[in-house]
Every structure is written in structure tokens, then in C-alpha cells.
Design an enzyme around this catalytic site. Structure first.
Site, PDB file in Angstrom:
ATOM      1  N   ASP A 107      50.710  16.481  96.173  1.00 47.14           N
ATOM      2  CA  ASP A 107      49.993  16.843  97.398  1.00 47.14           C
ATOM      3  C   ASP A 107      49.047  15.714  97.783  1.00 47.14           C
ATOM      4  O   ASP A 107      47.937  15.607  97.271  1.00 47.14           O
ATOM      5  CB  ASP A 107      49.235  18.153  97.181  1.00 47.14           C
ATOM      6  CG  ASP A 107      48.447  18.576  98.420  1.00 47.14           C
ATOM      7  OD1 ASP A 107      48.440  17.808  99.414  1.00 47.14           O
ATOM      8  OD2 ASP A 107      47.836  19.651  98.389  1.00 47.14           O
ATOM      9  N   ASP A 146      52.785  23.213  91.310  1.00 49.19           N
ATOM     10  CA  ASP A 146      52.296  23.502  92.667  1.00 49.19           C
ATOM     11  C   ASP A 146      51.033  22.667  92.932  1.00 49.19           C
ATOM     12  O   ASP A 146      50.093  22.685  92.135  1.00 49.19           O
ATOM     13  CB  ASP A 146      51.973  25.012  92.721  1.00 49.19           C
ATOM     14  CG  ASP A 146      51.617  25.507  94.117  1.00 49.19           C
ATOM     15  OD1 ASP A 146      52.087  24.897  95.097  1.00 49.19           O
ATOM     16  OD2 ASP A 146      50.890  26.519  94.205  1.00 49.19           O
ATOM     17  N   GLU A 150      53.428  17.279 100.840  1.00 49.99           N
ATOM     18  CA  GLU A 150      52.824  18.050 101.936  1.00 49.99           C
ATOM     19  C   GLU A 150      52.362  17.114 103.034  1.00 49.99           C
ATOM     20  O   GLU A 150      51.716  16.107 102.781  1.00 49.99           O
ATOM     21  CB  GLU A 150      51.627  18.859 101.401  1.00 49.99           C
ATOM     22  CG  GLU A 150      50.884  19.610 102.505  1.00 49.99           C
ATOM     23  CD  GLU A 150      49.791  20.546 101.968  1.00 49.99           C
ATOM     24  OE1 GLU A 150      50.009  21.172 100.915  1.00 49.99           O
ATOM     25  OE2 GLU A 150      48.728  20.623 102.601  1.00 49.99           O
ATOM     26  N   SER A 163      51.899  32.180 102.110  1.00 54.01           N
ATOM     27  CA  SER A 163      52.801  33.146 102.757  1.00 54.01           C
ATOM     28  C   SER A 163      52.461  34.607 102.472  1.00 54.01           C
ATOM     29  O   SER A 163      53.073  35.504 103.050  1.00 54.01           O
ATOM     30  CB  SER A 163      54.242  32.850 102.340  1.00 54.01           C
ATOM     31  OG  SER A 163      54.517  31.474 102.513  1.00 54.01           O
ATOM     32  N   HIS A 184      53.665  27.399 102.719  1.00 52.96           N
ATOM     33  CA  HIS A 184      52.599  27.805 101.781  1.00 52.96           C
ATOM     34  C   HIS A 184      51.802  28.942 102.411  1.00 52.96           C
ATOM     35  O   HIS A 184      51.920  29.214 103.603  1.00 52.96           O
ATOM     36  CB  HIS A 184      51.672  26.620 101.505  1.00 52.96           C
ATOM     37  CG  HIS A 184      52.241  25.623 100.546  1.00 52.96           C
ATOM     38  ND1 HIS A 184      51.660  25.333  99.339  1.00 52.96           N
ATOM     39  CD2 HIS A 184      53.354  24.859 100.622  1.00 52.96           C
ATOM     40  CE1 HIS A 184      52.392  24.422  98.710  1.00 52.96           C
ATOM     41  NE2 HIS A 184      53.421  24.118  99.469  1.00 52.96           N
ATOM     42  N   ASN A 238      56.038  30.080  99.281  1.00 50.95           N
ATOM     43  CA  ASN A 238      55.077  30.214  98.186  1.00 50.95           C
ATOM     44  C   ASN A 238      54.271  31.502  98.294  1.00 50.95           C
ATOM     45  O   ASN A 238      53.686  31.787  99.338  1.00 50.95           O
ATOM     46  CB  ASN A 238      54.088  29.034  98.216  1.00 50.95           C
ATOM     47  CG  ASN A 238      54.728  27.731  97.807  1.00 50.95           C
ATOM     48  OD1 ASN A 238      55.934  27.637  97.667  1.00 50.95           O
ATOM     49  ND2 ASN A 238      53.891  26.720  97.597  1.00 50.95           N
ATOM     50  N   ILE A 239      54.241  32.234  97.187  1.00 48.25           N
ATOM     51  CA  ILE A 239      53.520  33.513  97.153  1.00 48.25           C
ATOM     52  C   ILE A 239      52.648  33.573  95.904  1.00 48.25           C
ATOM     53  O   ILE A 239      53.142  33.452  94.780  1.00 48.25           O
ATOM     54  CB  ILE A 239      54.514  34.707  97.115  1.00 48.25           C
ATOM     55  CG1 ILE A 239      55.402  34.750  98.359  1.00 48.25           C
ATOM     56  CG2 ILE A 239      53.765  36.026  96.900  1.00 48.25           C
ATOM     57  CD1 ILE A 239      54.767  35.329  99.600  1.00 48.25           C
TER      58      ILE A 239
HETATM   59  P1  13P Z   1      49.169  32.620  98.962  1.00 52.30           P
HETATM   60  O1  13P Z   1      48.170  32.796  97.857  1.00 52.30           O
HETATM   61  O2  13P Z   1      48.559  32.777 100.309  1.00 52.30           O
HETATM   62  O3  13P Z   1      50.374  33.472  98.749  1.00 52.30           O
HETATM   63  O4  13P Z   1      49.676  31.104  98.904  1.00 52.30           O
HETATM   64  C1  13P Z   1      50.309  30.624  97.768  1.00 52.30           C
HETATM   65  C2  13P Z   1      50.644  29.177  97.898  1.00 52.30           C
HETATM   66  O5  13P Z   1      50.902  28.678  98.974  1.00 52.30           O
HETATM   67  C3  13P Z   1      50.649  28.368  96.680  1.00 52.30           C
HETATM   68  O6  13P Z   1      50.918  27.030  96.930  1.00 52.30           O
END
Ligand code: 13P
EC number: 4.1.2.13
Length: 283
Positions: free
Chosen positions: A103, A81, A133, A209, A207, A229-230
Site C-alpha cells: 500500500d 492486507d 492501491e 466493503s 476495500h 475486503n470484509i
Molecule cells: P471493512 O472493515 O470496512 O470491511 O474493510 C475491510 C478492508 O477493506 C480491509 O482491507
């Protein structure tokens, strides 16, 4: 089984659902995600940020992720990520990640295209999928005026050019979400998601989310978001469960007793997300 990111996301793109990409930092988190995926029969993406890799070590994360994927009855991708430079991405590919994010959003369009192309040339040669991105996903868009919002949001025309020139597998777009805890309710630019999807026709990534209302997630998925993404929501479930347990059992010193309920709490949140995203039953 370990599969590439595009294998999972191509099906989501074709059949109009989204797959959760959950951030991992230790064994309990990996187990919570895999158990949730198996219990809901859902494909899933385990992702590690550069901070996560620094905390646990790339060897540990890679070993945990690959073992979990091998043993899992559902398709699992192991993803980097927000990789910010070429060397970081190569390190993860060398350790067996099946998906990586480069990124380059801090660069202007041409610079972002250049670094993304460089990564893709190598990654695709060894069968690893790539996320990039475009636009900037910030942290405080809450009371930002429209002009400023537009300045950081993904431009659909640029997205088309970016995808054509880089051949990227899936694209993270800036449409109103932000990483971390929201101060107010996030407002997503649904029209922009729809337009970008029509123009690029590849899986799109949302992202930041955590904390986005369910209806907004459902709508974003219906318009073409395929990877969600969480991180923050999982952190909250995990640490709140630890706090609750220690409040009730202040003398307990067994890490298994402390982390066990945290893992279970996290797993419940993940299962809810899998149902919401539409990945449940798709493995
Ligand atoms: P959150 O921490 O808001 O869920 O975002 C996670 C994310 O987008 C990781 O790339």
C-alpha cells in the site's frame, strides 16, 4: 489447497464475479472462513493486516493459514492486507504468503509506482501475486464535497499508467467506500469503476466493503470488482454473538462455549457474502 491470489482472481476477472477477502486474527476466524468456503464451494482469500500480524504473530498466522489451505477442499490464498513497507512484505513472503498488498497510497503517483515495482520484482520472482492501491480509501467520505471526493478517488488515467508501469496483478481503487462502520449510506462511483476496468483490464479490489448495501455490491461486481475486503461485518457478528452468549450465560467461563457460537455466527455472515459476491459454486 494453497494457491496464489492471481490464480483465484484471474478466473473471477474472466467470469465476472468477486471473491471475498476476509481478515483473520485467530484460529476461530480462520475456521469460520474455511468452513463457509467449503460449504458454499467457494474460492477464498484469507488476509491478515499488519495489526493482525502484530496481535497473533506472523508465524502463527502463516501456520494457521497454510494448514487451513492445505486441508481445504477449495482454493485458498493467504494474503497480506495493507503492507506499508518493503520489509513487511518480504517477511510475509518468507513465511509462505501467496499474495501480498503493498500500500503505497500515501505517496504521490511516482513514489507509489516505485515502491510497488520494487515489491513486484521480488514477489513475482518467487511466484507471489501483488495488490497495490491507487487513490486514497478514507474513513469519512460521508459528507465530503465532490471536489474533495474527486481528489482522493482513483484517477482512471493514473490507474492505466500505474498498471502499465508496475505490472501489478490486481488493483485496489478508491470509489466511495471507507474502512470501518459507516455513519450514513456509502455512495459508490459506479461510472468510475466501469471506466477504470475498461482502461486497465485486470482484477479490481474493493476495500471497506462492510455495510455497503447488497445492490451496490452486486453492481460493483457486475462492473469489474473481483476482490472484496470484509473485516468490520465479521467483527460485529463475532462480538455480538459473544455478548449475547455471556448475557444469557454470565457464569460460563469456558472459552470454547463462548467462542463456538461466535465462530458459527461469523460463518453465516461469510456464507451470505460468498453467495452475494458470486464466488459460491466457483471452486
Ligand atoms: P471493512 O472493515 O470496512 O470491511 O474493510 C475491510 C478492508 O477493506 C480491509 O482491507
Amino acid at each position: 489447497m494453497l494457491v496464489t491470489g492471481i490464480e483465484i482472481l484471474q478466473d473471477a476477472h474472466k467470469n465476472n464475479y468477486a471473491v471475498g477477502a476476509f481478515n483473520v486474527n485467530n484460529m476461530e476466524i480462520v475456521q469460520a472462513i474455511i468452513e463457509a468456503a467449503e460449504e458454499t464451494n467457494s474460492p477464498v482469500i484469507l488476509q491478515a493486516s499488519q495489526g493482525g500480524l502484530k496481535y497473533a504473530g506472523v508465524e502463527y498466522i502463516a501456520a494457521l493459514g497454510k494448514l487451513a489451505a492445505e486441508k481445504a477442499k477449495v482454493p485458498v490464498a493467504l494474503h497480506l492486507d495493507h503492507g506499508t513497507d518493503f520489509d513487511q512484505v518480504m517477511l510475509c513472503i518468507r513465511h509462505g504468503f501467496s499474495s501480498v498488498m503493498i500500500d503505497g497510497s500515501r505517496f504521490e503517483l511516482e513514489g507509489n509506482i516505485a515502491i510497488t515495482k520494487k515489491v513486484i520484482e521480488v514477489a513475482h520472482a518467487v511466484g507471489v501475486s501483488v495488490e497495490a492501491e491507487l487513490g486514497k480509501i478514507g474513513g469519512t467520505e460521508d459528507d465530503i464535497v465532490v471536489d474533495e471526493r474527486d481528489a482522493t478517488f482513483t484517477d482512471p488515467k493514473e490507474a492505466k499508467k500505474f498498471v502499465e508501469e508496475t505490472n501489478v496483478d490486481y488493483l485496489a481503487i478508491a470509489v466511495g467506500t471507507a474502512h470501518g462502520v459507516y455513519k450514513g449510506e456509502p455512495k459508490l462511483d459506479f461510472e468510475r469503476i466501469k471506466t477504470i476496468k475498461e482502461m486497465v483490464n485486470i482484477p479490481l479490489v474493493l476495500h471497506g466493503s462492510s455495510g455497503v448495501p447488497k445492490e451496490a455490491i452486486e453492481k460493483a461486481v457486475s462492473l469489474g470488482i473481483n476482490k472484496i475486503n470484509i473485516d468490520t461485518d465479521l467483527r460485529m457478528a463475532f462480538s455480538n454473538a459473544i455478548k449475547d452468549f455471556l448475557k444469557e450465560n454470565p457464569d460460563n467461563i469456558d472459552p470454547r462455549k463462548i467462542l463456538g457460537p461466535a465462530k458459527e455466527a461469523m460463518k453465516e455472515v461469510i456464507k451470505e457474502k460468498m453467495e452475494l459476491f458470486g464466488s459460491a459454486g466457483r471452486a
